[in-house]
Design a protein around this motif. Structure first.
Motif, mmCIF file in Angstrom:
data_model
loop_
_atom_site.group_PDB
_atom_site.id
_atom_site.type_symbol
_atom_site.label_atom_id
_atom_site.label_comp_id
_atom_site.label_asym_id
_atom_site.label_seq_id
_atom_site.Cartn_x
_atom_site.Cartn_y
_atom_site.Cartn_z
ATOM 1 N N ILE A 119 5.988 -5.375 1.240
ATOM 2 C CA ILE A 119 5.724 -6.677 1.848
ATOM 3 C C ILE A 119 4.267 -7.087 1.626
ATOM 4 C CG2 ILE A 119 5.541 -7.921 4.038
ATOM 5 C CD1 ILE A 119 7.978 -6.375 5.022
ATOM 6 N N LYS A 120 3.355 -6.163 1.847
ATOM 7 C CA LYS A 120 1.932 -6.484 1.653
ATOM 8 C C LYS A 120 1.640 -6.846 0.200
ATOM 9 C CE LYS A 120 0.122 -3.794 5.524
ATOM 10 N NZ LYS A 120 -0.671 -2.616 5.953
ATOM 11 N N ARG A 121 2.275 -6.113 -0.725
ATOM 12 C CA ARG A 121 2.060 -6.407 -2.142
ATOM 13 C C ARG A 121 2.609 -7.784 -2.491
ATOM 14 N NH1 ARG A 121 4.460 -2.160 -4.253
ATOM 15 N NH2 ARG A 121 2.583 -0.928 -3.948
ATOM 16 N N LYS A 129 -1.881 -2.426 -10.105
ATOM 17 C CA LYS A 129 -2.800 -1.988 -11.149
ATOM 18 C C LYS A 129 -2.545 -2.775 -12.424
ATOM 19 C CE LYS A 129 -2.093 1.667 -13.613
ATOM 20 N NZ LYS A 129 -1.906 3.049 -14.105
ATOM 21 N N VAL A 130 -3.591 -2.935 -13.219
ATOM 22 C CA VAL A 130 -3.467 -3.559 -14.531
ATOM 23 C C VAL A 130 -3.131 -2.466 -15.532
ATOM 24 C CG1 VAL A 130 -4.697 -4.806 -16.334
ATOM 25 C CG2 VAL A 130 -5.084 -5.396 -13.926
ATOM 26 N N ASN A 139 -1.517 -7.749 -16.877
ATOM 27 C CA ASN A 139 -1.873 -7.859 -15.465
ATOM 28 C C ASN A 139 -0.673 -8.406 -14.684
ATOM 29 O OD1 ASN A 139 -2.880 -8.494 -12.925
ATOM 30 N ND2 ASN A 139 -4.853 -9.207 -13.702
ATOM 31 N N PRO A 140 0.051 -7.543 -13.946
ATOM 32 C CA PRO A 140 1.221 -8.015 -13.202
ATOM 33 C C PRO A 140 0.877 -8.918 -12.027
ATOM 34 C CG PRO A 140 0.786 -5.719 -12.675
ATOM 35 C CD PRO A 140 -0.169 -6.095 -13.771
ATOM 36 N N GLU A 167 4.214 0.701 -18.332
ATOM 37 C CA GLU A 167 4.424 1.473 -17.101
ATOM 38 C C GLU A 167 4.763 2.925 -17.410
ATOM 39 O OE1 GLU A 167 6.082 -1.869 -13.936
ATOM 40 O OE2 GLU A 167 7.477 -0.887 -15.296
ATOM 41 N N ASN A 168 5.301 3.160 -18.597
ATOM 42 C CA ASN A 168 5.688 4.518 -19.014
ATOM 43 C C ASN A 168 4.852 4.969 -20.211
ATOM 44 O OD1 ASN A 168 8.398 5.112 -17.406
ATOM 45 N ND2 ASN A 168 8.446 2.964 -18.048
#
Length: 225
Positions: A119-121, A129-130, A139-140, A167-168
């Motif tokens: 929720i905070k995100r 994180k970038v 940059n998400p 991400e991987n």
């Protein structure tokens, strides 16, 4: 106060989650209950919630279908709560747009912290994180991709492919898994379609297109040796 919709037909689990969340930090959460999929989807459409907790196996309409429908209209955080541990089920859930997948039985404090963090995100209170490799970054937080110091415009599918690879970073992702994660399980998309998007992505990234490696008979990766 954060509003959470719990779509769950097991009344014991309803009570456990509701009691824990409302007592953990008084006034922080309001938990509303739906006991079947149709009721859950109706409530999700008619009300504002900060997070949805969805069981997968539900009467009337399963959790996957609810997630699919909600994602057409909203980016509200969604967590699946389920006894199903099959990897394809999890990949399907993520491909449909869920944010997390919690397997029963689960520690209530862990679920509480996951919901709180999501929720905070989603409200920008926590920044993601970038992701980067060499001078390529994604940059998400604002959806921008920078390659060689220049912003690159990607299609939605190209962006998702690149995000999954970053991400991987350093790990090989099979072509089949990439198709499931980008287009969705049982979407009808095939690996030839993925290869076409991958060629276009590499072209869009210019000289950094070479950072995406084809691992023969295994899949694709970015970064690492």
């Amino acid at each position: 106060m954060y509003r959470v919709l719990l779509v769950e037909d097991d009344r014991n689990i309803q009570a456990l989650i509701s009691n824990y969340f409302t007592k953990k930090e008084k006034g922080a959460f309001s938990i509303e209950i739906a006991e079947n999929g149709e009721e859950g989807l109706e409530k999700a459409y008619e009300n504002f919630y900060d997070c949805l907790l969805l069981d997968v196996m539900l009467p009337e309409l399963d959790g996957f279908e609810i997630c699919r429908e909600i994602r057409r209209e909203s980016d509200v955080p969604i967590i699946f709560i389920t006894a199903r541990t099959d990897e394809l089920d999890m990949l399907n859930g993520y491909a449909l747009g869920c944010d997390d997948y919690v397997v029963k039985p689960f520690p209530l404090p862990v679920l509480y912290e996951k919901v709180n963090a999501l929720i905070k995100r989603s409200k920008g209170l926590v920044r993601s994180k970038v992701f980067s490799v060499e001078d390529l970054s994604l940059n998400p937080n604002n959806g921008t991709v920078i390659s060689g110091g220049e912003e690159v415009k990607l299609t939605a599918k190209e962006y998702t492919i690149l995000k999954v690879l970053l991400e991987n970073k350093g790990s090989v992702i099979s072509r089949e898994k990439l198709v499931d994660m980008v287009w969705g399980y049982n979407s009808g998309a095939d690996e030839r379609l993925l290869d076409t998007h991958m060629r276009n992505l590499r072209k869009s990234l210019g000289s950094n297109g070479k950072l995406i490696k084809t691992v023969i008979k295994r899949g694709y990766k970015i970064g690492g040796r």
